[in-house]
Design a protein around this motif. Structure first.
Motif, PDB file in Angstrom:
ATOM      1  N   LEU A 184     -79.983  24.950 -20.610  1.00 24.13           N
ATOM      2  CA  LEU A 184     -80.102  24.036 -21.429  1.00 24.13           C
ATOM      3  C   LEU A 184     -78.721  23.054 -21.191  1.00 24.13           C
ATOM      4  O   LEU A 184     -78.011  23.356 -20.596  1.00 24.13           O
ATOM      5  CB  LEU A 184     -79.491  24.761 -22.658  1.00 24.13           C
ATOM      6  N   SER A 185     -79.187  21.794 -21.844  1.00 23.66           N
ATOM      7  CA  SER A 185     -78.034  20.761 -21.622  1.00 23.66           C
ATOM      8  C   SER A 185     -77.647  20.371 -23.353  1.00 23.66           C
ATOM      9  O   SER A 185     -78.473  20.054 -23.921  1.00 23.66           O
ATOM     10  CB  SER A 185     -78.594  19.477 -21.131  1.00 23.66           C
ATOM     11  N   VAL A 186     -76.432  20.853 -23.424  1.00 25.86           N
ATOM     12  CA  VAL A 186     -75.978  20.973 -24.942  1.00 25.86           C
ATOM     13  C   VAL A 186     -74.521  19.995 -25.145  1.00 25.86           C
ATOM     14  O   VAL A 186     -73.866  19.978 -24.233  1.00 25.86           O
ATOM     15  CB  VAL A 186     -75.598  22.478 -25.103  1.00 25.86           C
ATOM     16  N   LEU A 187     -74.787  19.235 -26.229  1.00 28.34           N
ATOM     17  CA  LEU A 187     -73.398  18.635 -26.747  1.00 28.34           C
ATOM     18  C   LEU A 187     -73.125  19.122 -28.188  1.00 28.34           C
ATOM     19  O   LEU A 187     -73.728  19.003 -29.070  1.00 28.34           O
ATOM     20  CB  LEU A 187     -73.746  17.180 -26.734  1.00 28.34           C
ATOM     21  N   LEU A 188     -71.972  19.672 -27.973  1.00 30.36           N
ATOM     22  CA  LEU A 188     -71.314  20.182 -29.285  1.00 30.36           C
ATOM     23  C   LEU A 188     -70.334  19.241 -29.790  1.00 30.36           C
ATOM     24  O   LEU A 188     -69.447  18.786 -29.449  1.00 30.36           O
ATOM     25  CB  LEU A 188     -70.524  21.594 -29.048  1.00 30.36           C
ATOM     26  N   ILE A 189     -70.675  18.572 -31.118  1.00 27.78           N
ATOM     27  CA  ILE A 189     -70.080  17.596 -31.745  1.00 27.78           C
ATOM     28  C   ILE A 189     -69.008  18.287 -33.017  1.00 27.78           C
ATOM     29  O   ILE A 189     -69.607  19.114 -33.519  1.00 27.78           O
ATOM     30  CB  ILE A 189     -71.078  16.626 -32.360  1.00 27.78           C
TER      31      ILE A 189
ATOM     32  N   GLY B  62     -63.264  23.434 -33.888  1.00 31.49           N
ATOM     33  CA  GLY B  62     -63.166  24.944 -32.982  1.00 31.49           C
ATOM     34  C   GLY B  62     -64.321  24.696 -32.000  1.00 31.49           C
ATOM     35  O   GLY B  62     -64.728  25.529 -31.451  1.00 31.49           O
ATOM     36  N   LYS B  63     -64.721  23.293 -31.465  1.00 27.70           N
ATOM     37  CA  LYS B  63     -65.563  22.716 -30.590  1.00 27.70           C
ATOM     38  C   LYS B  63     -65.396  23.621 -29.419  1.00 27.70           C
ATOM     39  O   LYS B  63     -66.152  24.340 -28.776  1.00 27.70           O
ATOM     40  CB  LYS B  63     -65.646  21.320 -30.448  1.00 27.70           C
ATOM     41  N   THR B  64     -64.173  23.417 -28.807  1.00 27.49           N
ATOM     42  CA  THR B  64     -63.814  23.812 -27.308  1.00 27.49           C
ATOM     43  C   THR B  64     -63.854  25.455 -27.416  1.00 27.49           C
ATOM     44  O   THR B  64     -64.502  25.968 -26.395  1.00 27.49           O
ATOM     45  CB  THR B  64     -62.604  23.285 -26.842  1.00 27.49           C
ATOM     46  N   THR B  65     -63.450  25.918 -28.435  1.00 27.92           N
ATOM     47  CA  THR B  65     -63.412  27.475 -28.283  1.00 27.92           C
ATOM     48  C   THR B  65     -64.663  28.025 -28.442  1.00 27.92           C
ATOM     49  O   THR B  65     -65.079  29.046 -27.743  1.00 27.92           O
ATOM     50  CB  THR B  65     -62.638  27.942 -29.533  1.00 27.92           C
ATOM     51  N   VAL B  66     -65.409  27.593 -29.334  1.00 31.31           N
ATOM     52  CA  VAL B  66     -66.821  28.055 -29.649  1.00 31.31           C
ATOM     53  C   VAL B  66     -67.828  27.769 -28.074  1.00 31.31           C
ATOM     54  O   VAL B  66     -68.301  28.537 -27.933  1.00 31.31           O
ATOM     55  CB  VAL B  66     -67.511  27.376 -30.779  1.00 31.31           C
ATOM     56  N   ALA B  67     -67.535  26.461 -27.633  1.00 27.23           N
ATOM     57  CA  ALA B  67     -68.248  26.044 -26.550  1.00 27.23           C
ATOM     58  C   ALA B  67     -67.983  27.160 -25.415  1.00 27.23           C
ATOM     59  O   ALA B  67     -68.813  27.515 -24.878  1.00 27.23           O
ATOM     60  CB  ALA B  67     -68.277  24.750 -26.295  1.00 27.23           C
TER      61      ALA B  67
END
Length: 240
Positions: A59-64, A70-75
């Protein structure tokens, strides 16, 4: 009493011939165990159900999401718990590769900040493409604004390819304010700036992108929700 010729031994024993082991009784004779025949029930064993979520997909995912979502922690958690090789790239981490002359976000947004942001985004995109080309999934996290599609989402799509799957992480304002207060250094923003960014992120509602409100979810639960959203996007990619 002597038995046979040339030696002593039990009846039937012949000197010079080693004794043979007894022959087991044939199947079905008395004394032989008979394996039970299983009763026919008509039951056909089925294969185990497939694992939910994205499984082994590349997968190629972008978390916005806004600052404090909490983007960095979840990613990082999602990338670290998948059953296949997955890389995580944080835009903020890449931006901070610049030491002398770093455009501190606390100083406000200007041409200098914009230039470093664009450079960091291209660097993240280049790294992500290399991972993907080698069969390694990649998730990048960034605060992309819906009112700047060409610079934000469109730019990421150009850098990471048409198969990019964006997901929005958008908890309530009170949550991001609390999380921002726990930050230190240049990662911590003023409450006014956090509220402004959060307000702009509300524009993602109605965009068709998957949105996860993780106000009441811990990291593990949010990671599962992310994987489920990505699994749905694989069967019905969002139009954006």
């Amino acid at each position: 009493m002597q038995h046979g010729v040339g030696g002593w031994g039990p009846p039937g024993h012949h000197p010079g011939v080693p004794p043979q082991p007894p022959i087991p009784p044939a199947q079905g004779w008395p004394g032989s165990p008979v394996a039970p025949v299983p009763e026919a029930t008509g039951h056909i064993p089925l294969p185990p159900p497939a694992a939910p979520g994205t499984g082994a997909a590349t997968l190629s995912v972008l978390l916005i999401g806004p600052a404090g979502a909490g983007k960095t922690t979840v990613a990082r958690h999602w990338a670290g718990t998948r059953p296949v090789a997955t890389a995580h790239i944080s835009l903020d981490d890449v931006r901070e590769w610049v030491c002398a002359g770093f455009a501190d976000p606390q100083a406000g947004w200007n041409e200098h900040s914009e230039a470093q942001y664009r450079l960091a985004r291209r660097t993240c995109g280049f790294a992500a493409r290399n991972f993907l080309a080698n069969g390694i999934s990649c998730i990048v996290d960034d605060a992309v604004f819906p009112d700047r599609p060409v610079v934000g989402l469109g730019g990421w799509k150009r850098h990471m390819g048409p198969g990019l799957l964006p997901v929005v992480l958008l908890p309530g304002l009170e949550i991001v304010l609390e999380r921002n207060a726990e930050r230190s250094g240049n990662r911590r923003l003023s409450d006014e700036e956090v509220a402004r960014i959060h307000g702009r992120m509300a524009g993602w509602y109605g965009s068709g992108l998957p949105i996860i409100d993780n106000s009441n979810l811990d990291v593990e639960a949010t990671s599962r929700a992310l994987d489920e959203a990505l699994a749905r996007a694989l069967t019905a990619p969002p139009r954006w």
